[in-house]
Design an enzyme around this catalytic site. Structure first.
Site, PDB file in Angstrom:
ATOM      1  N   LYS A  55      -1.832   2.626   1.681  1.00  0.00           N
ATOM      2  CA  LYS A  55      -1.332   1.396   1.070  1.00  0.00           C
ATOM      3  C   LYS A  55      -2.523   0.453   0.888  1.00  0.00           C
ATOM      4  O   LYS A  55      -3.103  -0.017   1.863  1.00  0.00           O
ATOM      5  CB  LYS A  55      -0.270   0.730   1.952  1.00  0.00           C
ATOM      6  CG  LYS A  55       0.379  -0.476   1.290  1.00  0.00           C
ATOM      7  CD  LYS A  55       1.421  -1.109   2.188  1.00  0.00           C
ATOM      8  CE  LYS A  55       2.190  -2.179   1.415  1.00  0.00           C
ATOM      9  NZ  LYS A  55       1.326  -3.234   0.867  1.00  0.00           N
ATOM     10  N   PHE A 127      -1.179   4.582  -8.984  1.00  0.00           N
ATOM     11  CA  PHE A 127      -0.346   5.461  -8.167  1.00  0.00           C
ATOM     12  C   PHE A 127       0.924   5.944  -8.874  1.00  0.00           C
ATOM     13  O   PHE A 127       1.668   6.741  -8.311  1.00  0.00           O
ATOM     14  CB  PHE A 127       0.028   4.807  -6.829  1.00  0.00           C
ATOM     15  CG  PHE A 127       0.503   3.385  -6.908  1.00  0.00           C
ATOM     16  CD1 PHE A 127       1.710   3.047  -7.476  1.00  0.00           C
ATOM     17  CD2 PHE A 127      -0.277   2.371  -6.381  1.00  0.00           C
ATOM     18  CE1 PHE A 127       2.147   1.736  -7.530  1.00  0.00           C
ATOM     19  CE2 PHE A 127       0.139   1.043  -6.426  1.00  0.00           C
ATOM     20  CZ  PHE A 127       1.359   0.736  -6.998  1.00  0.00           C
ATOM     21  N   ARG A 197      14.402  -1.590  -5.640  1.00  0.00           N
ATOM     22  CA  ARG A 197      13.954  -1.369  -4.266  1.00  0.00           C
ATOM     23  C   ARG A 197      14.849  -0.313  -3.635  1.00  0.00           C
ATOM     24  O   ARG A 197      16.073  -0.467  -3.599  1.00  0.00           O
ATOM     25  CB  ARG A 197      14.020  -2.666  -3.457  1.00  0.00           C
ATOM     26  CG  ARG A 197      13.352  -2.556  -2.075  1.00  0.00           C
ATOM     27  CD  ARG A 197      13.473  -3.865  -1.310  1.00  0.00           C
ATOM     28  NE  ARG A 197      12.832  -4.977  -1.983  1.00  0.00           N
ATOM     29  CZ  ARG A 197      11.531  -5.232  -1.930  1.00  0.00           C
ATOM     30  NH1 ARG A 197      10.723  -4.429  -1.256  1.00  0.00           N
ATOM     31  NH2 ARG A 197      11.036  -6.282  -2.564  1.00  0.00           N
ATOM     32  N   LYS A 203       7.136   1.767   2.702  1.00  0.00           N
ATOM     33  CA  LYS A 203       5.863   1.305   3.235  1.00  0.00           C
ATOM     34  C   LYS A 203       5.899   1.411   4.759  1.00  0.00           C
ATOM     35  O   LYS A 203       6.918   1.134   5.385  1.00  0.00           O
ATOM     36  CB  LYS A 203       5.565  -0.136   2.797  1.00  0.00           C
ATOM     37  CG  LYS A 203       6.647  -1.151   3.131  1.00  0.00           C
ATOM     38  CD  LYS A 203       6.313  -2.514   2.533  1.00  0.00           C
ATOM     39  CE  LYS A 203       7.449  -3.504   2.779  1.00  0.00           C
ATOM     40  NZ  LYS A 203       7.177  -4.829   2.170  1.00  0.00           N
TER      41      LYS A 203
END
Length: 285
Positions: A55, A127, A197, A203
């Protein structure tokens, strides 16, 4: 399974078409960029279904095929050479200045006119390909092919890899954090690109972070006399708490404005619904 994936692709294509008809670009600044958003990693995740990557602690960048946008939908005014010859293909990534240099990346993208020397130190870590109709397993090689063909050193494809089990995931997290990274991202291989989402994107960091609104400046005592001692902040649910650690002396002399949004990090919640060990991280731009 193949029929199900085919129907998902058809649905994805229809949603992309509807989005283009409704709002062909986000350059007005009134619409957020249509990016995937991550949930927090949690127990029960089948790791063999996910790809893992670092990340990157930078600023989200969304290339819509014509211009570079922030997550808010605002145009990022990069130097012309930075995006010269970029493809018409949308790309999702992170504008990154290096580990532990979020403030550098943030200051660079906000400066107008663009500071050419500062942008020379930036990287666009790609990404995902938002416009690609395939699942993430298929988007990875397409992304690498696109970046290879573009062949500029400041545009790089984020490395995606698999881990065997939870112990291996924990070892990866420890390695990345020790080397100065922020954490990990897990991306479900069978997922289509959807601007929502969900658990398709996760994450995983050694701490959580969230945003709160500054309500008041509370005076300091002792060595902080005459400066801000802590912020009284309000979470989206209306609950308030004091945020008193993580500030430099300069930030205490000139604290974030009342009404502004700040990001803080914490480790879990108390029974009363307040964040544990909350520490100021940054002002949310």
């Amino acid at each position: 399974m193949q029929r199900f994936v085919r129907w998902l692709r058809i649905l994805h294509a229809l949603l992309m078409l509807i989005g283009l008809l409704v709002s062909p670009t986000c350059n007005a600044g009134n619409n957020t960029a249509p990016v995937m958003l991550a949930n927090v990693y949690h127990a029960g995740i089948k790791l063999d279904a996910y790809w893992v990557s670092e990340k990157y602690d930078g600023v989200r960048g969304y290339w819509d095929g014509e211009q570079l946008l922030a997550r808010s939908g605002a145009v990022i005014h990069a130097p012309a050479w930075f995006t010269a010859h970029w493809p018409r293909t949308p790309m999702d990534g992170e504008l990154w200045a290096g580990r532990g240099k979020f403030d550098v990346a943030s200051a660079t993208i906000r400066q107008e006119p663009a500071d050419d020397a500062a942008w020379r130190r930036m990287r666009f870590m790609v990404f995902d390909l938002p416009g690609h109709p395939g699942i993430f397993d298929e988007r990875i090689p397409a992304l690498h092919g696109l970046v290879t063909q573009l062949n500029v050193p400041w545009v790089q494809a984020v490395r995606q890899y698999k881990v065997a089990d939870e112990a291996a995931l924990e070892a990866e997290l420890a390695r990345v954090v020790k080397e100065g990274g922020e954490g990990l991202v897990l991306h479900r291989g069978a997922s289509l690109y959807r601007a929502v989402r969900s658990d398709d994107l996760l994450k995983y960091k050694p701490y959580e972070d969230a945003e709160a609104r500054v309500v008041a400046h509370l005076p300091g005592k002792g060595k902080y006399a005459g400066m801000m001692g802590s912020l009284l902040v309000e979470m989206p649910d209306g609950a308030q708490f004091r945020l008193g650690t993580g500030f430099t002396d300069e930030q205490r002399r000139h604290p974030p404005a009342v009404g502004s949004q700040v990001t803080y990090r914490f480790r879990g919640m108390t029974p009363a619904g307040k964040p544990r060990f909350a520490s100021f991280l940054r002002v949310r731009e």
